[in-house]
Write a protein that holds these residues in place. Structure first.
Motif, PDB file in Angstrom:
ATOM      1  N   ALA A   1       8.557  37.023 -47.947  1.00  0.00           N
ATOM      2  CA  ALA A   1       9.384  36.265 -48.889  1.00  0.00           C
ATOM      3  C   ALA A   1      10.490  37.145 -49.445  1.00  0.00           C
ATOM      4  N   GLN A   2      10.192  38.407 -49.720  1.00  0.00           N
ATOM      5  CA  GLN A   2      11.190  39.313 -50.271  1.00  0.00           C
ATOM      6  C   GLN A   2      12.299  39.607 -49.271  1.00  0.00           C
ATOM      7  N   THR A   3      11.954  39.777 -48.003  1.00  0.00           N
ATOM      8  CA  THR A   3      12.964  40.126 -47.019  1.00  0.00           C
ATOM      9  C   THR A   3      13.857  38.946 -46.673  1.00  0.00           C
ATOM     10  N   SER A   4      13.397  37.731 -46.896  1.00  0.00           N
ATOM     11  CA  SER A   4      14.211  36.576 -46.531  1.00  0.00           C
ATOM     12  C   SER A   4      15.040  36.052 -47.705  1.00  0.00           C
TER      13      SER A   4
ATOM     14  N   VAL B   1      27.645  38.949 -46.929  1.00  0.00           N
ATOM     15  CA  VAL B   1      29.007  38.559 -46.568  1.00  0.00           C
ATOM     16  C   VAL B   1      29.670  39.790 -45.960  1.00  0.00           C
ATOM     17  N   GLN B   2      30.553  39.532 -45.039  1.00  0.00           N
ATOM     18  CA  GLN B   2      31.354  40.605 -44.474  1.00  0.00           C
ATOM     19  C   GLN B   2      32.748  40.050 -44.208  1.00  0.00           C
TER      20      GLN B   2
ATOM     21  N   ILE C   1      25.443  42.790 -49.575  1.00  0.00           N
ATOM     22  CA  ILE C   1      24.140  42.129 -49.489  1.00  0.00           C
ATOM     23  C   ILE C   1      23.790  41.707 -50.901  1.00  0.00           C
ATOM     24  N   TYR C   2      23.393  40.442 -51.028  1.00  0.00           N
ATOM     25  CA  TYR C   2      23.120  39.904 -52.356  1.00  0.00           C
ATOM     26  C   TYR C   2      21.934  38.964 -52.333  1.00  0.00           C
ATOM     27  N   SER C   3      21.390  38.708 -53.497  1.00  0.00           N
ATOM     28  CA  SER C   3      20.222  37.852 -53.638  1.00  0.00           C
ATOM     29  C   SER C   3      20.592  36.399 -53.377  1.00  0.00           C
TER      30      SER C   3
ATOM     31  N   LYS D   1      22.291  35.135 -43.453  1.00  0.00           N
ATOM     32  CA  LYS D   1      21.024  35.503 -44.087  1.00  0.00           C
ATOM     33  C   LYS D   1      20.648  36.889 -43.597  1.00  0.00           C
ATOM     34  N   TYR D   2      20.490  37.806 -44.547  1.00  0.00           N
ATOM     35  CA  TYR D   2      20.192  39.191 -44.207  1.00  0.00           C
ATOM     36  C   TYR D   2      18.822  39.285 -43.534  1.00  0.00           C
ATOM     37  N   GLY D   3      18.784  39.972 -42.394  1.00  0.00           N
ATOM     38  CA  GLY D   3      17.545  40.115 -41.648  1.00  0.00           C
ATOM     39  C   GLY D   3      17.331  39.011 -40.628  1.00  0.00           C
TER      40      GLY D   3
END
Length: 114
Positions: free
Chosen positions: A21-24, A29-30, A70-72, A100-102
């Motif tokens: 849950a934390q990693t997702s 943005v880039q 990278i943001y929440s 979505k990061y990861g």
């Protein structure tokens, strides 16, 4: 012994669920910064962005003119937020990309957006 194994199994599965849950929960943005030409400016951008609620990582690079944040995902940040902030900082941007990061891939952007 009979209760120890199920208890450890439950604790382990809760730990795995919490970890995934934390990693997702992060997004990124880039984009390319077309008019950033000094080290002082990239430091100003990073310092400003790191102070924004929800921002976890901010990286502006003078040589490649790339920006990555990278943001929440639980924050209220969106494309308009980033465009507004960059406008306030006097930074012209192009090739804006979100993900979505990861999960989504951070790509090696070029100035022609290819």
């Amino acid at each position: 012994m009979n209760i120890l194994y199920p208890t450890l199994l439950i604790l382990f599965s809760l730990f795995l669920k919490d970890f995934t849950a934390q990693t997702s929960e992060s997004k990124f943005v880039q984009f390319m910064m077309t008019n950033v030409d000094s080290r002082e400016k990239v430091l100003e951008i990073d310092q400003f962005m790191r102070n924004q609620q929800g921002v976890e990582i901010s990286r502006a690079d003078i040589i490649s003119k790339k920006y990555l944040c990278i943001y929440s995902s639980t924050s209220d940040l969106d494309r308009v937020s980033f465009e507004t902030w960059m406008e306030e900082l006097g930074v012209e941007i192009k090739c804006f990309r979100e993900g979505k990061y990861g999960i989504d891939k951070v790509i090696d952007q070029k100035m022609d957006c290819e």
